[in-house]
Write a protein that holds these residues in place. Sequence first.
Motif, short mmCIF file in Angstrom:
data_model
loop_
_atom_site.label_atom_id
_atom_site.label_comp_id
_atom_site.label_asym_id
_atom_site.label_seq_id
_atom_site.Cartn_x
_atom_site.Cartn_y
_atom_site.Cartn_z
N GLY A 1 53.23 39.92 39.57
CA GLY A 1 53.85 40.31 40.84
C GLY A 1 52.99 41.30 41.61
N LEU A 2 52.45 42.29 40.91
CA LEU A 2 51.57 43.27 41.56
C LEU A 2 50.33 42.58 42.14
CD1 LEU A 2 51.71 46.25 39.04
CD2 LEU A 2 52.72 46.16 41.32
N ALA A 3 49.78 41.62 41.40
CA ALA A 3 48.59 40.91 41.86
C ALA A 3 48.89 40.12 43.14
CB ALA A 3 48.08 39.98 40.76
N ILE A 4 50.04 39.44 43.16
CA ILE A 4 50.40 38.65 44.34
C ILE A 4 50.58 39.54 45.56
CG2 ILE A 4 52.21 37.21 45.36
CD1 ILE A 4 52.72 36.06 42.57
N PHE A 5 51.32 40.63 45.40
CA PHE A 5 51.57 41.51 46.53
C PHE A 5 50.28 42.20 46.97
CE2 PHE A 5 53.38 45.52 48.42
CZ PHE A 5 53.92 44.89 49.54
N GLY A 6 49.45 42.58 45.99
CA GLY A 6 48.16 43.19 46.34
C GLY A 6 47.27 42.25 47.13
N ALA A 7 47.23 40.99 46.72
CA ALA A 7 46.43 40.00 47.44
C ALA A 7 46.96 39.79 48.84
CB ALA A 7 46.41 38.68 46.67
N PHE A 8 48.28 39.77 48.99
CA PHE A 8 48.91 39.62 50.30
C PHE A 8 48.47 40.74 51.25
CE2 PHE A 8 52.62 40.56 53.08
CZ PHE A 8 52.61 39.39 53.82
N LEU A 9 48.39 41.97 50.73
CA LEU A 9 47.95 43.09 51.55
C LEU A 9 46.45 43.00 51.86
CD1 LEU A 9 49.87 46.08 49.90
CD2 LEU A 9 50.48 44.79 51.97
N ILE A 10 45.66 42.56 50.88
CA ILE A 10 44.22 42.46 51.08
C ILE A 10 43.86 41.48 52.19
CG2 ILE A 10 42.13 41.49 50.04
CD1 ILE A 10 42.44 44.28 49.22
N VAL A 11 44.55 40.36 52.25
CA VAL A 11 44.22 39.34 53.26
C VAL A 11 44.92 39.59 54.60
CG1 VAL A 11 43.72 37.57 51.56
CG2 VAL A 11 46.05 37.78 52.44
#
Length: 296
Positions: free
Chosen positions: A128-138
Motif C-alpha cells: 500500500g505504501l509503495a502504491i501511494f508513494g508511486a502515485f505521488l511520484i508521478v
Amino acid sequence: MNTRHDAFPVMVLLFASIFWGLSWLPLKILHQSGFDGSLIVFFAYALLSLAFIPFLLQQKKYLVSHLRPWLLIALLGGGANLAFNTALIYGEVIRVMVLFYLLPLWGVLGGKFILKEHVDAKGWLAAGLAIFGAFLIVGGMTIFENPPGWVDGVALLSGFLFAMNNLAFRAHQDIPMVPKLSALFIGTMILSGVLALVTDAPLPNLIHQSDWALLVFYGLVWLLIANYGSQWGVTHMPASRSSVIIIMELVVAVISAVLLTNESLDITESIGGFLILCAALLEALRSQSHIAAAPH
C-alpha cells in the motif's frame, strides 16, 4: 562466531550496491558522448556475455537439463536490465530509481498470486505504501492532467521484471551462479540488440578512444563487480539483512544525483519517495521474506 568473517559479505554487498547506485553516471557520460542508449547496453553486456561463455560451456550439461528456467531468467532478467538502463539513460535519475523501487508491491503480489505465499499485514502495508508513494511520484492528482512520460513506464517495467526475475530465482534456487549470471548477461545482450535493430539505432560515429575505453571498463569491470558482488553477497547472509543493505543503492543514487546534477524532488515527490523507501524497508524486514537480489 567469527565477526570478521560475517562482516566480509556485508562489505562486498555494500560495495556492489554503491556501484549499482552510481551506475547512472557512466551511462549518462556515454550517452552524451554519442552512443545510442540501446547500443550502450548491447556493447556492455556483449562484453560480459563473451567473458562468461567459456565458463558457461563448462556447465553445458547443467544448462541442457535446466534450459527452461535458464531461458526464463534470460528473458525476465534481460528485460529488467534493458528497461532499467534505458530509463536511467533517458530519464531523471532520482525519479527512475524511486519508481524502480516499487519492488515491495511487485514482490508481494508475485509471491501471493504466483508462488502462493502467505502475505502478512506488513507485506500488505508495504504494498500500500509503495502504491501511494508511486502515485505521488508521478504527480498525484495532476496525473489526470499530465500523464506520466514513457520513461516513467519503462522505470516501472524494470522494477516489475526485476521482481518477477527474483521470483524465478526463488522458484529455482538450485541454479549455480555462473549459469544465473550468464543468463542475465546474454538475455540483456540479445534484447538490447533486438531493440537497436527495431529502432534502427544509429551506429556510434566520431567517438573518442577514451569513451570507448569507458564503455569497455563499464562492461567488463563496473558491471562485473556490481553483478558478481551482489550475487555473492546475498548468498552469504540472511535475506532480511541483504535486502536492507541493497536499499543503499537507492540512497547512493539519490545523493549522487543531487550532488552531481541539478536534479531534485518537490515536496510531493519527496513524500512519495519516502513512502516507497519505508515500503522497501518493511518488505526487507519481513521475517518470512526470502527475496534474492538479481543483477540489473
